[in-house]
Design a protein around this motif. Sequence first.
Motif, mmCIF file in Angstrom:
data_model
loop_
_atom_site.group_PDB
_atom_site.id
_atom_site.type_symbol
_atom_site.label_atom_id
_atom_site.label_comp_id
_atom_site.label_asym_id
_atom_site.label_seq_id
_atom_site.Cartn_x
_atom_site.Cartn_y
_atom_site.Cartn_z
ATOM 1 N N ASP A 98 9.523 17.306 4.164
ATOM 2 C CA ASP A 98 9.767 18.000 5.419
ATOM 3 C C ASP A 98 10.633 17.101 6.287
ATOM 4 O OD1 ASP A 98 9.715 19.463 7.766
ATOM 5 O OD2 ASP A 98 7.552 19.310 8.065
ATOM 6 N N ASN A 109 6.961 25.211 5.650
ATOM 7 C CA ASN A 109 7.599 24.251 6.538
ATOM 8 C C ASN A 109 8.332 23.140 5.796
ATOM 9 O OD1 ASN A 109 4.853 24.935 8.491
ATOM 10 N ND2 ASN A 109 6.919 25.101 9.367
ATOM 11 N N TYR A 110 8.205 23.086 4.499
ATOM 12 C CA TYR A 110 8.803 22.010 3.721
ATOM 13 C C TYR A 110 10.143 22.434 3.135
ATOM 14 C CZ TYR A 110 4.812 19.102 4.483
ATOM 15 O OH TYR A 110 3.859 18.321 5.094
#
Length: 123
Positions: A98, A109-110
């Motif tokens: 990330d 989110n990564y």
Amino acid sequence: QVQLVESGGGLVQAGGSLKLSCAVSGRTLSRLTMAWFRQAPGKEHEFVAATHRSETTYYADSVKGRFAISRDNAKNAAYLQMNSLKQEDTAVYYCAVDTSFILHRTPNNYDYWGQGTQVTVSL
């Protein structure tokens, strides 16, 4: 050109240990949050552990006290030491990066992902 390559998975008996490695190329690891996720058959990706650019760490409740995430910025690599393995730890383990400033615990989110390494814990 960011690439993540996991290694170290395999077959181990319950109670045993494995150490997973994640080699990163294309970005400097010291400025990234790196996390481990796992996916068991028929299930969604599950957060396991993360190490933030600030060196703080976070673990899922299911692995606290058994797993340890670490990083070696000089080698641009991260690791997941897994001890006291249980059958429920069986999954494909993925390394993820990330680039944000916040440590996230959800896979969306990564930004970058490895291809995964299989961990199988037998009876």
